[in-house]
Design a protein around this motif. Structure first.
Motif, short mmCIF file in Angstrom:
data_model
loop_
_atom_site.label_atom_id
_atom_site.label_comp_id
_atom_site.label_asym_id
_atom_site.label_seq_id
_atom_site.Cartn_x
_atom_site.Cartn_y
_atom_site.Cartn_z
N ASP A 68 0.89 -1.13 0.15
CA ASP A 68 0.14 0.17 0.20
C ASP A 68 0.62 0.78 0.07
OD1 ASP A 68 -2.67 1.50 -0.10
OD2 ASP A 68 -1.73 2.24 2.16
N SER A 69 0.71 2.14 -0.51
CA SER A 69 1.51 3.12 -1.28
C SER A 69 0.90 3.90 -2.15
CB SER A 69 2.65 2.81 -1.80
OG SER A 69 2.68 2.99 -3.15
N PRO A 70 1.47 5.65 -1.72
CA PRO A 70 0.28 6.79 -2.49
C PRO A 70 0.51 6.14 -4.13
CG PRO A 70 1.74 7.48 -1.53
CD PRO A 70 2.42 6.43 -0.73
N ALA A 71 1.48 5.31 -4.90
CA ALA A 71 1.61 4.71 -6.00
C ALA A 71 1.51 2.76 -6.17
CB ALA A 71 2.95 4.92 -6.31
N GLY A 72 0.48 2.76 -5.14
CA GLY A 72 -0.18 1.25 -5.13
C GLY A 72 0.56 0.54 -4.68
N ALA A 73 0.68 -1.10 -4.85
CA ALA A 73 1.47 -2.00 -4.98
C ALA A 73 2.59 -1.92 -5.92
CB ALA A 73 0.97 -3.08 -4.73
N PHE A 74 3.90 -2.21 -5.29
CA PHE A 74 5.41 -2.24 -5.63
C PHE A 74 6.80 -2.43 -5.39
CE2 PHE A 74 6.41 2.02 -4.12
CZ PHE A 74 6.75 2.89 -4.14
N ASP A 75 7.10 -2.74 -5.90
CA ASP A 75 8.56 -3.33 -5.68
C ASP A 75 9.77 -2.47 -5.78
OD1 ASP A 75 8.91 -6.12 -4.98
OD2 ASP A 75 7.28 -6.07 -6.98
N GLU A 76 11.20 -1.89 -4.55
CA GLU A 76 11.67 -0.89 -4.58
C GLU A 76 12.97 -1.83 -4.46
OE1 GLU A 76 12.45 3.63 -3.14
OE2 GLU A 76 11.52 2.11 -1.36
N LEU A 77 13.97 -0.96 -5.16
CA LEU A 77 15.51 -0.95 -4.32
C LEU A 77 16.13 0.03 -4.80
CD1 LEU A 77 17.69 -3.71 -3.76
CD2 LEU A 77 18.27 -3.60 -6.57
N VAL A 78 16.49 0.46 -3.51
CA VAL A 78 17.13 1.47 -3.83
C VAL A 78 19.00 0.62 -2.84
CG1 VAL A 78 18.19 3.43 -1.84
CG2 VAL A 78 15.96 2.56 -2.26
N VAL A 79 20.08 1.39 -4.19
CA VAL A 79 21.48 0.39 -3.92
C VAL A 79 22.21 2.08 -3.44
CG1 VAL A 79 23.31 0.41 -4.98
CG2 VAL A 79 21.14 -0.60 -6.36
N ILE A 80 22.68 1.54 -2.12
CA ILE A 80 23.19 2.69 -1.27
C ILE A 80 24.37 2.45 -1.37
CG2 ILE A 80 23.45 3.47 0.95
CD1 ILE A 80 20.86 1.45 2.18
N ALA A 81 25.38 3.81 -2.29
CA ALA A 81 26.47 3.93 -2.81
C ALA A 81 26.96 3.93 -1.00
CB ALA A 81 26.63 4.97 -2.79
N GLY A 82 26.93 4.86 -0.28
CA GLY A 82 27.88 4.62 1.35
C GLY A 82 26.73 5.85 2.04
N THR A 83 27.58 6.54 3.34
CA THR A 83 27.12 7.21 4.15
C THR A 83 28.16 8.41 4.22
OG1 THR A 83 26.42 5.00 5.25
CG2 THR A 83 26.65 7.50 6.85
N VAL A 84 27.53 8.94 4.46
CA VAL A 84 28.15 10.66 4.36
C VAL A 84 28.26 11.45 5.38
CG1 VAL A 84 28.44 11.19 1.76
CG2 VAL A 84 26.56 12.08 3.14
#
Length: 306
Positions: A68-84
């Motif tokens: 459930d989201s504002p765009a409906g059902a979907f999948d997400e992959l966030v690739v985290i480069a690093g920490t600053v």
């Protein structure tokens, strides 16, 4: 799941008009990797200082399924480069964001300043055999009861992720992880961990859509427990080359060319995993980003919102 047909209008969809904050409900895997600082610097703006030690920083991935989201059902992959650094704390920097929703992609690029791209997430479930370690033995993880070897037999979910642009598709990676509960199993439910609340601050921006540096926060409510890190591989291409000295390829710009950014994102995903957390019963509030400006104090650069 195939991405939705792209809308011609640049206006946000009806769901996103109800925010901010924008609310997302689902589950996720938050996995930390040791990423080479030279790889992370290829994504991080020059005026941000990387949190690093012995040539490495903390990156990884955030893999989520929202029902459930504002765009409906979907999948997400966030690739985290690093920490600053963001004194007195720190923030994550996203190298690439992949979603199987055109609306979510548009929102990420236009409203949050993220490097969002449309992708397909092809999922299968199978019983896997094997006793080879996915990583070198880790005594600390063993103490927590999440050793780094695969049991002789377990049910796993395989996800193949491919970027789509127009009619073309390019394979990015495969992700394999144990299922929390095997299909058809009558065993008692596993402990889902304590209920927690936390805030995950992140920088974004300095893209074509948002040239300014931005900062936003995700307020998370969920149940969390440690799990075995997911296995990530890229069978169709050789391991990408390191970006020489972490230099930026675009002249006068703080962003990589898209083909280079995709290659370096794979480098981040293929780096050594050290820890993973499963977020269940996830409810996430995402605030609107704010423009941040540098403040020089005693040779240290800090950032304040405007």
């Amino acid at each position: 799941m195939a991405p939705e047909k792209e809308e011609e209008t640049g206006r946000p969809c009806a769901g996103y008009r109800h925010g901010p904050p924008w609310v997302f409900n689902g589950s996720a895997l938050y996995q930390l990797h040791l990423v080479k600082a030279s790889t992370a610097r290829a994504f991080v703006p020059r005026d941000l200082r990387l949190v690093e030690a012995f040539g490495y920083t903390l990156g990884g991935m955030f893999l989520a399924r929202y029902h459930d989201s504002p765009a409906g059902a979907f999948d997400e992959l966030v690739v985290i480069a690093g920490t600053v650094w963001n004194p007195p704390t720190s923030c994550a920097w996203a190298a690439r964001v992949l979603v199987n929703s055109v609306e979510a992609c548009r929102h990420g690029r236009k409203e949050v300043g993220l490097p969002s791209h449309v992708a397909t997430f092809s999922k299968t479930e199978a019983s896997a055999l094997g006793d080879d370690p996915l990583a070198k033995p880790n005594g600390f993880l063993s103490v927590l009861g999440i050793g780094s070897t695969v049991p002789k037999q377990e049910n796993r979910r395989e996800i193949e992720i491919s970027e789509t642009k127009g009619s073309s598709t390019k394979h990015l990676c495969n992700i394999s992880m144990p299922l929390t509960v095997a299909p058809g199993s009558h065993k008692h439910h596993k402990w889902m961990g304590p209920a927690i609340r936390m805030s995950l601050p992140s920088f974004s921006g300095q893209t074509e859509d948002h040239p300014d540096l931005l900062k936003y926060s995700c307020k998370v409510e969920c149940r969390v427990r440690p799990v075995k890190p997911a296995r990530i591989w890229n069978p169709r291409t050789s391991e990408p080359q390191e970006c020489s000295d972490g230099k930026i390829n675009s002249v006068g710009s703080n962003v990589l060319a898209d083909s280079d950014a995709q290659s370096q994102s794979i480098s981040v995903l293929l780096s050594k995993p050290i820890f993973a957390l499963e977020f269940s019963s996830l409810r996430m509030h995402v605030d609107a980003p704010k423009i941040v400006v540098p403040q020089c104090k005693k040779k240290e650069v800090g950032y304040s919102s405007t």
